[in-house]
Enzyme design. Structure first.
Site, PDB file in Angstrom:
ATOM      1  CG  ASP A 114      -0.982  -6.739  -9.204  1.00 48.46           C
ATOM      2  OD1 ASP A 114       0.243  -6.919  -9.319  1.00 48.46           O
ATOM      3  OD2 ASP A 114      -1.600  -6.865  -8.130  1.00 48.46           O
TER       4      ASP A 114
HETATM    5  N1  URA Z   1      -0.262  -3.916  -4.602  1.00 48.27           N
HETATM    6  C1  URA Z   1      -1.010  -4.812  -5.272  1.00 48.27           C
HETATM    7  O1  URA Z   1      -1.548  -5.745  -4.700  1.00 48.27           O
HETATM    8  N2  URA Z   1      -1.175  -4.630  -6.606  1.00 48.27           N
HETATM    9  C2  URA Z   1      -0.623  -3.601  -7.303  1.00 48.27           C
HETATM   10  O2  URA Z   1      -0.819  -3.478  -8.520  1.00 48.27           O
HETATM   11  C3  URA Z   1       0.156  -2.682  -6.588  1.00 48.27           C
HETATM   12  C4  URA Z   1       0.329  -2.853  -5.228  1.00 48.27           C
END
Ligand code: URA
Length: 243
Positions: A114
């Site tokens: 993310d």
């Molecule tokens: N899970 C999430 O919520 N965000 C990420 O970046 C990776 C795994």
């Protein structure tokens, strides 16, 4: 994306040169086709997108005409917070923008993070390799360190191990190993990567994730010498460990 899809040499050559299979046979008989530097004799020989294919004229004296010369690339990056795991984005800087490598055209991300997550990100132009990494049955584990807004309790361990039902996808998450590092910090091991999975799982406890950092994917550990935004090529061992 370079798919590393395999095809027969005669199909590859007739598509590339716009000639029929008979002409391909003739070229092979005259030893005019070099596959990885060796004169090809078998029309059924398999080539993929990283096979070097070149032509040489009958005399063998003229320079080669290179038909395909793709080099596989495998990079690890320490993704900084605020940079998008994408190749193009209108709003934010992308991880590709951080790379100063000569050819980024075919690079793609093997397992996104993310915008506000950080840590190990893998980039490659080898579609076969990245598929092997993300294939559910390969069960390649990914480890994360997570900092939370509220303190953790032992209840989290069982809830993560049991899995959680996500109605949007109609799935129950595979068991997640959760280790409590300190009151607000946990380390997790997952074998899948559903959309915002970690944040959604902590969301069940109404406990917002403040920081999420990926430490490893399979046997590939984030190189601690890489500052956020830095990257390096993977070693042969790291590449081979996945396939
Ligand atoms: N899970 C999430 O919520 N965000 C990420 O970046 C990776 C795994």
């Amino acid at each position: 994306m370079t798919t590393s899809k395999r095809s027969r040499l005669d199909r590859f050559l007739s598509a590339k040169l716009g000639i029929n299979r008979g002409d391909v046979r003739l070229m092979l008989a005259k030893k005019q086709v070099l596959v990885d530097g060796i004169a090809a004799t078998d029309i059924q020989q398999q080539v993929d997108s990283f096979t070097h294919v070149a032509l040489v004229d009958q005399t063998g004296c003229e320079p080669f005409r290179v038909l395909q010369d793709n080099q596989p690339q495998y990079w690890m990056m320490n993704k900084p917070i605020g940079v998008v795991s994408a190749t193009i984005d209108e709003q934010h800087k992308t991880v590709i923008d951080l790379l100063s490598v000569s050819d980024v055209s075919d690079l793609h991300i093997a397992g996104r993070l993310d915008l506000n997550s950080s840590g190990l990100l893998l980039l490659t132009n080898d579609g076969r390799w990245s598929r092997a990494l993300s294939e559910p049955k390969a069960e390649v584990s990914k480890c994360y360190r997570v900092r939370l807004e509220k303190p953790l309790t032992e209840d989290y361990i069982q809830a993560f191990a049991d899995g959680m039902y996500f109605s949007y996808e109609d799935i129950t998450t595979r068991p997640v190993e959760l280790r409590i590092v300190s009151d607000y910090v946990a380390q997790l091991r997952l074998v899948e990567g559903r959309y915002h999975q970690i944040k959604r799982m902590f969301g069940r406890f109404r406990n917002p994730v403040l920081a999420l950092h990926r430490l490893s994917i399979g046997n590939i550990l984030l190189d601690e010498t890489l500052a956020p935004g830095q990257y390096r090529p993977l070693t042969d061992m790291e590449i081979r460990g996945i396939i």
